[in-house]
Design a protein around this motif. Structure first.
Motif, PDB file in Angstrom:
ATOM      1  N   VAL A 114       9.712   4.417  34.729  1.00  0.00           N
ATOM      2  CA  VAL A 114      10.161   3.642  35.886  1.00  0.00           C
ATOM      3  C   VAL A 114      11.261   4.400  36.621  1.00  0.00           C
ATOM      4  O   VAL A 114      11.246   4.511  37.854  1.00  0.00           O
ATOM      5  CB  VAL A 114      10.633   2.230  35.469  1.00  0.00           C
ATOM      6  CG1 VAL A 114      11.222   1.472  36.651  1.00  0.00           C
ATOM      7  CG2 VAL A 114       9.477   1.460  34.833  1.00  0.00           C
ATOM      8  N   GLY A 115      12.211   4.965  35.891  1.00  0.00           N
ATOM      9  CA  GLY A 115      13.271   5.761  36.510  1.00  0.00           C
ATOM     10  C   GLY A 115      12.747   7.022  37.166  1.00  0.00           C
ATOM     11  O   GLY A 115      13.205   7.414  38.244  1.00  0.00           O
ATOM     12  N   ILE A 116      11.781   7.673  36.529  1.00  0.00           N
ATOM     13  CA  ILE A 116      11.172   8.877  37.117  1.00  0.00           C
ATOM     14  C   ILE A 116      10.497   8.528  38.438  1.00  0.00           C
ATOM     15  O   ILE A 116      10.635   9.252  39.423  1.00  0.00           O
ATOM     16  CB  ILE A 116      10.170   9.511  36.126  1.00  0.00           C
ATOM     17  CG1 ILE A 116      10.904  10.122  34.942  1.00  0.00           C
ATOM     18  CG2 ILE A 116       9.299  10.553  36.829  1.00  0.00           C
ATOM     19  CD1 ILE A 116      10.002  10.556  33.786  1.00  0.00           C
ATOM     20  N   MET A 117       9.796   7.411  38.466  1.00  0.00           N
ATOM     21  CA  MET A 117       9.126   6.985  39.702  1.00  0.00           C
ATOM     22  C   MET A 117      10.157   6.689  40.795  1.00  0.00           C
ATOM     23  O   MET A 117       9.994   7.097  41.937  1.00  0.00           O
ATOM     24  CB  MET A 117       8.276   5.730  39.457  1.00  0.00           C
ATOM     25  CG  MET A 117       7.095   5.943  38.584  1.00  0.00           C
ATOM     26  SD  MET A 117       5.848   6.895  39.450  1.00  0.00           S
ATOM     27  CE  MET A 117       4.710   7.180  38.130  1.00  0.00           C
ATOM     28  N   ASN A 118      11.212   5.979  40.419  1.00  0.00           N
ATOM     29  CA  ASN A 118      12.230   5.570  41.388  1.00  0.00           C
ATOM     30  C   ASN A 118      13.014   6.767  41.920  1.00  0.00           C
ATOM     31  O   ASN A 118      13.086   6.991  43.118  1.00  0.00           O
ATOM     32  CB  ASN A 118      13.173   4.548  40.750  1.00  0.00           C
ATOM     33  CG  ASN A 118      14.190   3.976  41.720  1.00  0.00           C
ATOM     34  OD1 ASN A 118      14.390   4.477  42.818  1.00  0.00           O
ATOM     35  ND2 ASN A 118      14.850   2.926  41.298  1.00  0.00           N
ATOM     36  N   HIS A 119      13.587   7.537  41.011  1.00  0.00           N
ATOM     37  CA  HIS A 119      14.482   8.614  41.431  1.00  0.00           C
ATOM     38  C   HIS A 119      13.764   9.945  41.604  1.00  0.00           C
ATOM     39  O   HIS A 119      14.048  10.688  42.540  1.00  0.00           O
ATOM     40  CB  HIS A 119      15.634   8.761  40.430  1.00  0.00           C
ATOM     41  CG  HIS A 119      16.438   7.521  40.304  1.00  0.00           C
ATOM     42  ND1 HIS A 119      17.252   7.041  41.309  1.00  0.00           N
ATOM     43  CD2 HIS A 119      16.534   6.615  39.297  1.00  0.00           C
ATOM     44  CE1 HIS A 119      17.812   5.920  40.926  1.00  0.00           C
ATOM     45  NE2 HIS A 119      17.401   5.636  39.707  1.00  0.00           N
ATOM     46  N   GLY A 120      12.854  10.249  40.702  1.00  0.00           N
ATOM     47  CA  GLY A 120      12.185  11.544  40.758  1.00  0.00           C
ATOM     48  C   GLY A 120      11.187  11.661  41.877  1.00  0.00           C
ATOM     49  O   GLY A 120      11.169  12.649  42.603  1.00  0.00           O
ATOM     50  N   PHE A 121      10.343  10.660  42.024  1.00  0.00           N
ATOM     51  CA  PHE A 121       9.303  10.742  43.056  1.00  0.00           C
ATOM     52  C   PHE A 121       9.742  10.105  44.368  1.00  0.00           C
ATOM     53  O   PHE A 121       9.840  10.785  45.386  1.00  0.00           O
ATOM     54  CB  PHE A 121       8.008  10.077  42.570  1.00  0.00           C
ATOM     55  CG  PHE A 121       7.378  10.775  41.405  1.00  0.00           C
ATOM     56  CD1 PHE A 121       6.992  12.100  41.481  1.00  0.00           C
ATOM     57  CD2 PHE A 121       7.173  10.101  40.220  1.00  0.00           C
ATOM     58  CE1 PHE A 121       6.411  12.737  40.397  1.00  0.00           C
ATOM     59  CE2 PHE A 121       6.590  10.729  39.133  1.00  0.00           C
ATOM     60  CZ  PHE A 121       6.209  12.052  39.224  1.00  0.00           C
ATOM     61  N   ALA A 122       9.969   8.807  44.361  1.00  0.00           N
ATOM     62  CA  ALA A 122      10.236   8.086  45.604  1.00  0.00           C
ATOM     63  C   ALA A 122      11.479   8.599  46.325  1.00  0.00           C
ATOM     64  O   ALA A 122      11.443   8.840  47.535  1.00  0.00           O
ATOM     65  CB  ALA A 122      10.356   6.590  45.323  1.00  0.00           C
ATOM     66  N   HIS A 123      12.562   8.791  45.606  1.00  0.00           N
ATOM     67  CA  HIS A 123      13.789   9.298  46.234  1.00  0.00           C
ATOM     68  C   HIS A 123      13.582  10.717  46.765  1.00  0.00           C
ATOM     69  O   HIS A 123      14.014  11.046  47.867  1.00  0.00           O
ATOM     70  CB  HIS A 123      14.956   9.252  45.250  1.00  0.00           C
ATOM     71  CG  HIS A 123      16.234   9.744  45.824  1.00  0.00           C
ATOM     72  ND1 HIS A 123      16.971   9.009  46.728  1.00  0.00           N
ATOM     73  CD2 HIS A 123      16.909  10.902  45.653  1.00  0.00           C
ATOM     74  CE1 HIS A 123      18.047   9.700  47.075  1.00  0.00           C
ATOM     75  NE2 HIS A 123      18.033  10.848  46.436  1.00  0.00           N
TER      76      HIS A 123
END
Length: 176
Positions: free
Chosen positions: A97-106
């Motif tokens: 969930v953190g990877i999706m939020n910060h790694g990809f989307a951000h």
């Protein structure tokens, strides 16, 4: 077919050799031709912050919703908690969930609904979701094979990630 020059330019960008991160000083020859370098102007903080803050709030809201849904299973492998996981299978679900939020989307300057239909996270209805999966494969190839083959890099384990090229934009920063 990729021309050698295009490939070299893309690799230079991917390695961070051709461009500085957004908002940093980039040397440029002055218009007067004096040989002095000037900094690339930054966007005013208020202009960038309001846009980034609104996107971050949306991403955080979706992330919190998913984290509540998986409560108690955060440390299990992602593919045992979520449906339709094709890459990053063994990453702990909470970390995904953190990877999706910060790694990809951000890194792309988007919200979760760029790749997903909120509440229907497993569906493959949006092309960017498949593109992201393929880009993960590209990043792994660059990090595990290509960078390892370049002699004299100053890092023992050099890496690229989404931000290396995208720098907060959906369209990669390929101007060099």
């Amino acid at each position: 077919m990729i021309r050698a020059r295009d490939w070299m330019g893309a690799m230079a960008v991917a390695l961070g050799l051709a461009a500085a991160p957004l908002g940093t000083a980039t040397p440029r020859a002055s218009a007067a031709g004096s040989g002095k370098r000037t900094a690339t102007p930054k966007k005013p903080a208020a202009e960038t912050m309001s846009h980034e803050d609104s996107l971050q709030a949306d991403r955080d809201e979706n992330s919190q919703q998913v984290l509540r849904w998986i409560a108690g299973r955060e440390d299990l492998p992602a593919d045992s908690v979520f449906k339709n996981i094709r890459v990053l299978h063994q990453v702990p679900a909470g970390r995904l969930v953190g990877i999706m939020n910060h790694g990809f989307a951000h890194s792309l300057g988007v919200t979760c609904n760029h790749c997903h239909i909120p509440g229907h996270w497993a569906e493959d209805d949006k092309a960017p979701k498949q593109i992201a999966r393929e880009m993960i494969g590209m990043v792994h190839t660059i990090n595990d094979s290509l960078l390892a083959a370049i002699p004299n890099l100053k890092s023992d384990k050099p890496i690229v990630n989404c931000t290396t090229c995208h720098r907060g934009q959906v369209k990669p920063a390929t101007d060099f």
